[in-house]
Enzyme design. Structure first.
Site, PDB file in Angstrom:
ATOM      1  N   LYS A   1       0.827  -1.199   0.000  1.00  0.00           N
ATOM      2  CA  LYS A   1       0.000   0.000   0.000  1.00  0.00           C
ATOM      3  C   LYS A   1       0.865   1.255   0.000  1.00  0.00           C
ATOM      4  O   LYS A   1       0.664   2.173  -0.804  1.00  0.00           O
ATOM      5  CB  LYS A   1      -0.931   0.017   1.208  1.00  0.00           C
ATOM      6  CG  LYS A   1      -1.895   1.200   1.219  1.00  0.00           C
ATOM      7  CD  LYS A   1      -2.401   1.518   2.604  1.00  0.00           C
ATOM      8  CE  LYS A   1      -1.365   2.297   3.401  1.00  0.00           C
ATOM      9  NZ  LYS A   1      -1.877   2.768   4.711  1.00  0.00           N
TER      10      LYS A   1
ATOM     11  N   ASP B   1      -6.218   1.120   0.824  1.00  0.00           N
ATOM     12  CA  ASP B   1      -6.311   1.188   2.275  1.00  0.00           C
ATOM     13  C   ASP B   1      -7.729   0.792   2.682  1.00  0.00           C
ATOM     14  O   ASP B   1      -8.515   0.309   1.866  1.00  0.00           O
ATOM     15  CB  ASP B   1      -5.941   2.581   2.780  1.00  0.00           C
ATOM     16  CG  ASP B   1      -6.954   3.650   2.371  1.00  0.00           C
ATOM     17  OD1 ASP B   1      -7.890   3.338   1.597  1.00  0.00           O
ATOM     18  OD2 ASP B   1      -6.810   4.801   2.827  1.00  0.00           O
TER      19      ASP B   1
END
Length: 229
Positions: free
Chosen positions: A121, A139
């Site tokens: 991420k 996320d």
């Protein structure tokens, strides 16, 4: 509505309503953004933006951070979540940047993910924001919003969501779409109570359509019950 139609409608609405989305983290260079993103794990951008000005004054470069003691780093980030773990990650990241990458933040996911504290991420955030690559950082907001709207279906994990989104959103818009979904999840499609009445996606959103259908069915039951009295 088919998947293709929903993606097209969602992209068009975001383009019209959020033409220039940007990260809410404050930064001036790739190193500063990398620090900010590491700090933002389980922490609000607002809190990170309070922490980073004195942090960057004390450690303006990866080398300065690499040479800092754990105590010096901890003191400046102790108001964020998991400061002990983040102290270790930040110092390790800075050492790796200094020793292996000449103090420069890498521009590819494989090298980025060798840095302490950097997962997929975080790497994708750097690639999309700094290098304008077609990378989708997933996320909790992106994961939730994509599923609610109907861009994904029963996604098992962030990687599954990432692959679905990047396969269906035009490549030149993926970096923007990352911000669209995050900001929409932060301010409109909230985790506990999505604000569907104020959402410009409501009529093309799978979640809203299900809620509306359930409400219509409940109203019909009430009317049917009343007619028998």
């Amino acid at each position: 509505m088919t998947k293709r139609e929903r993606y097209a409608a969602v992209v068009d609405r975001f383009k019209a309503n959020m033409p220039d989305p940007r990260t809410e983290l404050h930064y001036r260079n790739p190193y500063e953004l990398l620090v900010a993103v590491i700090l933002s794990a389980q922490c609000t951008d607002k809190r990170v933006n309070i922490i980073t000005p004195p942090f960057f004054e004390a450690f303006p470069t990866p080398r300065a951070l690499a040479e800092a003691t754990p105590e010096q780093v901890f003191e400046l980030i102790k108001s964020c979540s998991y400061p002990n773990n983040k102290t270790k990650s930040l110092r390790g990241m800075a050492r790796r940047l200094t020793e292996d990458f000449g103090g420069e933040v890498p521009d590819n996911i494989d090298d980025l993910m060798t840095l302490p504290g950097v997962g997929r991420k975080t790497a994708n955030v750097i690639l999309s924001v700094v290098y304008d690559r077609p990378a989708m950082a997933v996320d909790t907001h992106v994961f939730r919003v994509a599923e609610r709207i109907g861009l994904t279906t029963n996604s098992k994990n962030p990687l599954t969501t990432e692959r679905a989104l990047t396969a269906n959103i035009p490549q030149e818009l993926i970096a923007r779409a990352h911000h669209w979904l995050i900001l929409h999840g932060r301010y409109v499609c909230k985790a506990r109570k999505p604000e569907c009445a104020d959402c410009f996606l409501a009529d093309v959103c799978r979640h809203h359509q299900k809620e509306q259908k359930a409400a219509d069915a409940a109203l019909k039951r009430l009317k049917d019950a009343a007619s028998t009295i």
